[in-house]
Design a protein around this motif. Structure first.
Motif, PDB file in Angstrom:
ATOM      1  N   GLU A 175      48.289  81.856  67.867  1.00  0.00           N
ATOM      2  CA  GLU A 175      47.901  80.609  67.197  1.00  0.00           C
ATOM      3  C   GLU A 175      47.595  79.521  68.219  1.00  0.00           C
TER       4      GLU A 175
ATOM      5  N   ALA B 186      41.973  83.613  55.911  1.00  0.00           N
ATOM      6  CA  ALA B 186      42.134  84.800  56.755  1.00  0.00           C
ATOM      7  C   ALA B 186      43.134  85.723  56.068  1.00  0.00           C
ATOM      8  N   MET B 202      44.086  83.495  63.331  1.00  0.00           N
ATOM      9  CA  MET B 202      45.078  82.412  63.223  1.00  0.00           C
ATOM     10  C   MET B 202      44.446  81.075  62.847  1.00  0.00           C
ATOM     11  N   GLY B 204      42.751  80.380  59.878  1.00  0.00           N
ATOM     12  CA  GLY B 204      42.506  80.197  58.448  1.00  0.00           C
ATOM     13  C   GLY B 204      43.138  78.909  57.935  1.00  0.00           C
ATOM     14  N   ILE B 207      46.381  81.476  55.420  1.00  0.00           N
ATOM     15  CA  ILE B 207      46.507  82.786  56.057  1.00  0.00           C
ATOM     16  C   ILE B 207      47.374  83.677  55.184  1.00  0.00           C
ATOM     17  N   VAL B 247      52.288  82.523  58.739  1.00  0.00           N
ATOM     18  CA  VAL B 247      51.570  83.135  57.626  1.00  0.00           C
ATOM     19  C   VAL B 247      51.957  82.370  56.362  1.00  0.00           C
TER      20      VAL B 247
END
Lengths: 316, 280
Positions: A175, B186, B202, B204, B207, B247
């Motif tokens: 990330e 994503a 990563m 989105g 996610i 997530v």
């Protein structure tokens, strides 16, 4: 003491021979100037021949050399009034990434760089130049700050890669890198990146989205390390030399592939032989390109940056 | 028909999965069905091809594929790469590791990209990067939401530095999409690692992940070699990533289409519409 690389052995042998000859002449009070001159000329020719014909693996060795100047060495010489700024404001401060503000000649700039250690002790505190997510987040924080205060950004790249550890994963290494790629592509201030040693994959790219991308003559930049590739291809990391030969990772390869815009010359034998020469070459490049980039409106800057990134690739 | 789906079935099925963690709502059907779902979510979801995935997500007959003719070549003259490509093509009957196009999810239009884990481990070379970037640009042009299903071992080493640059390319295109205020979802499936994780996976707005999918930057083997110890059970699985905050939601395969449709629906009536219409 400087440890010679194996391909430098003939050079150091000849250098020693010249030293011995001089000493002998002095001690015995005889004139061997002629002989010394001949050998010195031969040495220069030999250096030129060896260093201009380095194979990719030799470049890898040179790029990773302990004695090779690290980011802080260049920062000290390139920027006056440099002030290092710390921390990502979320988790911590990552020693593998140096960030700060300073003056490049009369231009205020933000500087972001990977820092490898110059000895074992520093390497431990710098994690061998392999950042954790908080390093990339510190970089992003200060690059956004640069945009706010309309300062150009200069990044110096030198990392084996982003750290592959448990905590790095927990804190979102993917990330952190992804976020840098996205935001750097839209920062409304000029960005110039220079690979000074080792450009290791995504960990390097996270500081390498730029309007101008340059590499020092003997630096490398690749998607995976030669050791990593050879262990995947042949299940044997000791075949790294063979892997390096096929990877196209030298500055010269990358210029040809149009991934970078320029190669900055190093003195014969590499940057560590004379850091002053490299620093002056870097300064000239940075000032020249900043002069051009500063004339662009933010929109032109962003559109050109996008097109530059957009055009990389090749298909049938 | 769409209304029916949203009012009843889909919301129930979405809640079903959450049943494991949150209090069970009245909407949820008999216990046995819940138990079956719980068992399913604990099991790793099997990998499926991109073609099959599109069939399960996109309304029948609505899919229009983009860039079917784009094919990789060997820019670095990497040994054996053409042979590897040829055998991947023969094995999968696809030209590359991603399929892109547009279609409808329960009637709602979107641009979709789906990676194929069985085509050279879903690795991202320049064609994967280019197809996805073109798809993102199409989404901007047509103002359509974007969905990408990720499944990848990372950057394709046979295309060297050019593969690495596809991370930059896709991320830069997503930055433009974001500036246009267009939704990007994503969906992370097994496995999502390396350069794909460190770029579009990563990024989105939302996610989603399938249960038990391996998601990480470095592969588990590389980490174990680096830190010289065994990784804990469940490390780098979807559930672990959700716990760590990376997530938004884990969704079992049976519920993915309805969940995506629900998200698309919410975004189709958000934004300016909300601002301009009076609130109750």
């Amino acid at each position: 003491m400087y440890h010679h690389l194996e391909f430098e052995k003939p050079i150091s042998e000849l250098e020693n021979k010249i030293v011995d000859l001089r000493k002998f002449a002095e001690e015995n009070n005889i004139d061997l100037n002629n002989e010394v001159n001949i050998l010195t000329r031969r040495l220069e020719a030999m250096k030129k021949e060896i260093y201009s014909g380095l194979n990719p693996w030799q470049k890898v060795r040179l790029a990773r050399l302990q004695e090779r100047p690290k980011a802080l060495d260049y920062i000290q010489k390139l920027f006056s009034d440099f002030i290092e700024l710390h921390g990502d404001r979320y988790y911590g401060d990552d020693g593998a990434i140096i960030a700060g503000i300073g003056m490049l000649s009369d231009i205020a700039v933000t500087v972001i760089a990977h820092q490898k250690g110059r000895d074992l002790e520093e390497n431990l505190s710098r994690n061998f130049g392999m950042p954790h997510p908080e390093g990339y987040r510190k970089a992003l924080r200060l690059m956004k700050q640069a945009e706010k205060f309309k300062r150009p950004i200069i990044t110096l790249i030198d990392t084996p890669g982003a750290y592959c550890g448990l905590e790095a994963e927990e804190r979102g290494q993917g990330e952190a890198i992804a976020s840098n790629l996205l935001h750097l592509s839209r920062l409304k201030t000029p960005i110039i990146s220079i690979v000074i040693g080792e450009g290791g994959s995504g960990g390097a790219l996270a500081l390498g989205i730029a309007d101008r991308m340059a590499m020092l003559e003997h630096s490398i930049y690749s998607v995976i390390s030669p050791e990593g590739l050879s262990s995947i291809l042949w299940k044997d990391s000791s075949l790294a030399q063979r892997a390096a030969d096929i990877m196209k990772l030298t500055a010269q390869d990358l210029l040809q592939l149009k991934v970078i815009d320029a190669i900055i010359q190093e003195p014969l034998g590499g940057a560590h032989r004379d850091i002053q020469v490299v620093t002056e070459n870097m300064r000239e490049y940075l000032l020249g390109e900043l002069r051009i980039l500063s004339r662009h409106s933010p929109q032109v800057l962003l559109d050109t940056r996008y097109e530059k990134i957009r055009s990389i690739g090749a298909w049938k | 028909m769409l209304k029916d789906l949203f009012n009843k079935k889909s919301y129930i099925t979405i809640n079903m999965y959450e049943g494991g963690r949150s209090p069970i709502s009245n909407a949820i059907k008999p216990e046995d069905k819940l138990a079956a779902h719980t068992a399913k979510e604990q099991k790793k979801t099997e990998r499926i091809s991109a073609r099959v995935r599109i069939r399960t997500i996109i309304d029948e007959g609505s899919f229009q594929e983009y860039d079917t003719d784009l094919e990789a070549w060997n820019p670095l003259e990497f040994p054996d790469y053409p042979q590897k490509l040829a055998s991947a093509m023969a094995a999968t009957d696809e030209k590359e590791a991603v399929i892109t196009g547009e279609g409808k999810v329960l009637g709602m239009g979107c641009v979709i990209g789906v990676m194929n884990p069985s085509f050279m481990m879903g690795s991202m070379g320049t064609v994967v990067g280019e197809k996805l970037t073109r798809a993102i640009e199409k989404a901007i042009e047509k103002k359509l939401p974007l969905i990408i299903f990720t499944a990848s071992g990372g950057a394709r080493m046979q295309e060297g530095i050019l593969s690495l640059m596809q991370m930059a390319k896709t991320s830069a295109a997503l930055a433009r999409l974001a500036e246009e205020g267009i939704l990007y979802i994503a969906v992370l499936t097994d496995p999502t690692t390396g350069g794909v994780t460190a770029s579009f996976a990563m990024l989105g707005d939302i996610i989603l992940a399938e249960p038990r999918a391996l998601i990480g930057f470095a592969g588990p083997r590389v980490i174990e070699q680096t830190i010289k110890q065994r990784l804990p059970e469940g490390f780098q699985r979807s559930e672990f990533l959700m716990e760590k905050g990376f997530v938004d939601k884990i969704v079992i395969r049976e519920n993915l289409k309805e969940t995506l449709a629900a998200i698309l629906k919410i975004h189709s009536i958000g934004g300016e519409h909300n601002v301009s219409s009076p609130r109750i």
